[in-house]
Design a protein around this motif. Sequence first.
Motif, PDB file in Angstrom:
ATOM      1  N   ILE A   1      29.770 -69.209 -61.238  1.00 29.66           N
ATOM      2  CA  ILE A   1      28.705 -68.262 -61.581  1.00 29.66           C
ATOM      3  C   ILE A   1      29.265 -66.854 -61.716  1.00 29.66           C
ATOM      4  CG2 ILE A   1      26.580 -67.193 -60.754  1.00 29.66           C
ATOM      5  CD1 ILE A   1      25.874 -69.865 -59.447  1.00 29.66           C
ATOM      6  N   LYS A   2      30.165 -66.479 -60.819  1.00 29.25           N
ATOM      7  CA  LYS A   2      30.761 -65.151 -60.886  1.00 29.25           C
ATOM      8  C   LYS A   2      31.555 -64.968 -62.173  1.00 29.25           C
ATOM      9  CE  LYS A   2      32.801 -63.368 -57.364  1.00 29.25           C
ATOM     10  NZ  LYS A   2      33.695 -63.205 -56.197  1.00 29.25           N
ATOM     11  N   ALA A   3      32.322 -66.000 -62.536  1.00 31.41           N
ATOM     12  CA  ALA A   3      33.098 -65.915 -63.773  1.00 31.41           C
ATOM     13  C   ALA A   3      32.181 -65.805 -64.984  1.00 31.41           C
ATOM     14  CB  ALA A   3      34.012 -67.131 -63.902  1.00 31.41           C
ATOM     15  N   THR A   4      31.100 -66.599 -64.985  1.00 35.06           N
ATOM     16  CA  THR A   4      30.147 -66.545 -66.097  1.00 35.06           C
ATOM     17  C   THR A   4      29.471 -65.182 -66.164  1.00 35.06           C
ATOM     18  OG1 THR A   4      29.745 -68.922 -65.833  1.00 35.06           O
ATOM     19  CG2 THR A   4      28.147 -67.671 -67.133  1.00 35.06           C
ATOM     20  N   TYR A   5      29.079 -64.657 -65.003  1.00 33.59           N
ATOM     21  CA  TYR A   5      28.436 -63.347 -64.961  1.00 33.59           C
ATOM     22  C   TYR A   5      29.389 -62.249 -65.437  1.00 33.59           C
ATOM     23  CZ  TYR A   5      26.020 -59.241 -63.138  1.00 33.59           C
ATOM     24  OH  TYR A   5      25.405 -58.025 -63.026  1.00 33.59           O
ATOM     25  N   THR A   6      30.650 -62.337 -64.991  1.00 35.77           N
ATOM     26  CA  THR A   6      31.632 -61.341 -65.410  1.00 35.77           C
ATOM     27  C   THR A   6      31.846 -61.393 -66.917  1.00 35.77           C
ATOM     28  OG1 THR A   6      32.747 -61.509 -63.263  1.00 35.77           O
ATOM     29  CG2 THR A   6      33.987 -60.525 -65.076  1.00 35.77           C
ATOM     30  N   ALA A   7      31.928 -62.612 -67.466  1.00 35.73           N
ATOM     31  CA  ALA A   7      32.093 -62.756 -68.912  1.00 35.73           C
ATOM     32  C   ALA A   7      30.881 -62.195 -69.655  1.00 35.73           C
ATOM     33  CB  ALA A   7      32.304 -64.222 -69.273  1.00 35.73           C
ATOM     34  N   ALA A   8      29.683 -62.507 -69.142  1.00 39.68           N
ATOM     35  CA  ALA A   8      28.468 -61.988 -69.781  1.00 39.68           C
ATOM     36  C   ALA A   8      28.412 -60.470 -69.701  1.00 39.68           C
ATOM     37  CB  ALA A   8      27.233 -62.598 -69.121  1.00 39.68           C
ATOM     38  N   GLN A   9      28.820 -59.931 -68.550  1.00 39.39           N
ATOM     39  CA  GLN A   9      28.839 -58.479 -68.391  1.00 39.39           C
ATOM     40  C   GLN A   9      29.826 -57.834 -69.364  1.00 39.39           C
ATOM     41  OE1 GLN A   9      30.401 -56.915 -64.645  1.00 39.39           O
ATOM     42  NE2 GLN A   9      28.680 -55.510 -64.519  1.00 39.39           N
TER      43      GLN A   9
ATOM     44  N   LEU B   1      26.343 -63.531 -53.963  1.00 42.01           N
ATOM     45  CA  LEU B   1      26.969 -64.852 -53.790  1.00 42.01           C
ATOM     46  C   LEU B   1      28.072 -64.793 -52.747  1.00 42.01           C
ATOM     47  CD1 LEU B   1      27.159 -65.984 -57.519  1.00 42.01           C
ATOM     48  CD2 LEU B   1      25.677 -66.922 -55.744  1.00 42.01           C
ATOM     49  N   ASP B   2      28.869 -63.757 -52.788  1.00 43.51           N
ATOM     50  CA  ASP B   2      29.941 -63.618 -51.786  1.00 43.51           C
ATOM     51  C   ASP B   2      29.356 -63.485 -50.377  1.00 43.51           C
ATOM     52  OD1 ASP B   2      31.953 -63.793 -53.647  1.00 43.51           O
ATOM     53  OD2 ASP B   2      32.088 -61.623 -53.958  1.00 43.51           O
TER      54      ASP B   2
ATOM     55  N   TYR C   1      28.111 -66.870 -49.275  1.00 46.46           N
ATOM     56  CA  TYR C   1      29.259 -67.726 -48.942  1.00 46.46           C
ATOM     57  C   TYR C   1      29.842 -67.340 -47.586  1.00 46.46           C
ATOM     58  CZ  TYR C   1      33.878 -69.848 -49.311  1.00 46.46           C
ATOM     59  OH  TYR C   1      35.025 -70.568 -49.070  1.00 46.46           O
ATOM     60  N   GLN C   2      29.893 -66.040 -47.326  1.00 46.23           N
ATOM     61  CA  GLN C   2      30.410 -65.588 -46.028  1.00 46.23           C
ATOM     62  C   GLN C   2      29.490 -66.030 -44.900  1.00 46.23           C
ATOM     63  OE1 GLN C   2      33.400 -64.055 -45.599  1.00 46.23           O
ATOM     64  NE2 GLN C   2      32.991 -64.378 -43.420  1.00 46.23           N
ATOM     65  N   ARG C   3      28.193 -65.988 -45.133  1.00 47.72           N
ATOM     66  CA  ARG C   3      27.257 -66.465 -44.116  1.00 47.72           C
ATOM     67  C   ARG C   3      27.464 -67.950 -43.847  1.00 47.72           C
ATOM     68  NH1 ARG C   3      22.527 -63.667 -43.156  1.00 47.72           N
ATOM     69  NH2 ARG C   3      22.199 -65.338 -41.638  1.00 47.72           N
ATOM     70  N   GLN C   4      27.677 -68.729 -44.864  1.00 48.16           N
ATOM     71  CA  GLN C   4      27.914 -70.157 -44.677  1.00 48.16           C
ATOM     72  C   GLN C   4      29.233 -70.408 -43.939  1.00 48.16           C
ATOM     73  OE1 GLN C   4      27.450 -72.512 -48.220  1.00 48.16           O
ATOM     74  NE2 GLN C   4      25.641 -71.386 -48.903  1.00 48.16           N
ATOM     75  N   LEU C   5      30.241 -69.595 -44.251  1.00 46.16           N
ATOM     76  CA  LEU C   5      31.506 -69.720 -43.526  1.00 46.16           C
ATOM     77  C   LEU C   5      31.323 -69.394 -42.045  1.00 46.16           C
ATOM     78  CD1 LEU C   5      34.131 -68.172 -45.989  1.00 46.16           C
ATOM     79  CD2 LEU C   5      33.771 -70.594 -45.434  1.00 46.16           C
TER      80      LEU C   5
END
Length: 260
Positions: free
Chosen positions: A139-147, A29-30, A33-37
């Motif tokens: 999504i990152k926060a959700t993934y981190t919580a799930a992890q 995801l990062d 996002y960097q590609r879009q930036l």
Amino acid sequence: MSLMKRISLIFRSKANKALDRAEDPRETLDYSYQRQLDLLSKVRRGVADVATSRKRVELQVNQLQQQSDKLQAQAEKALAMDREDLAREALTRKSGVAGQITDLKAQHAQLQAEEEKLTLAQQRLQAKVESFRTRKETIKATYTAAQAQTSINEAMSGIGEEMGDVGMAIQRAEDKTAQMQARAGAIDELIASGALDDASSLNAGDDIARELEAMGSQSDVESELARLKAKSAPEAIEAPDEGSILEAEPHKHSTEGGAS
């Protein structure tokens, strides 16, 4: 399916599984996002370049407009001085400048339209990038919580297994303790019955004690043997009483005296 196709399929499946394990969605995801930036930055540079070109054309138009006005003034001044030839030349140059101004204005209109188009695209892209950034962080926060939850569950599962092992170890220790206690009790009983010597009671006088015990045992054996012999032998003739013997002896002496 041929052997080579099967081997290729196996390698692809294993490679795909390895990539799945190695891939971190947050990093992906990062990166997106960097590609879009980067794309948004290119669009902004494009808008800036178009705006710069438009501004340059505007400056050229202004300069040519000033030159056209100057030629107009020169033509009027030449006519005032009866220099029609100079006036004609000035007007001819003015006509050429007017053509350049017309072309530049058309170019300016195109650049302005392109700038507006790029500006609108930039705004839309920026809105999409901002939306993607918000979604990415969610999504990152959700993934981190799930992890984290997965790690906790795995840790709890490991603790459960470890506690099971500890319980088994405790059970084995209790069984071994009970076995040792039973063994100690049996040894105590053997020592108390005399079947097993108490090693803690042995000292320098043990030999004498054992010898005395042996003598006592031997004496007991001899006494018991004598008792058994006396019991099993025939009844002995009763011996005469000592008093009767003494009474008989004076009678014997008197008899002997009379005879003499």
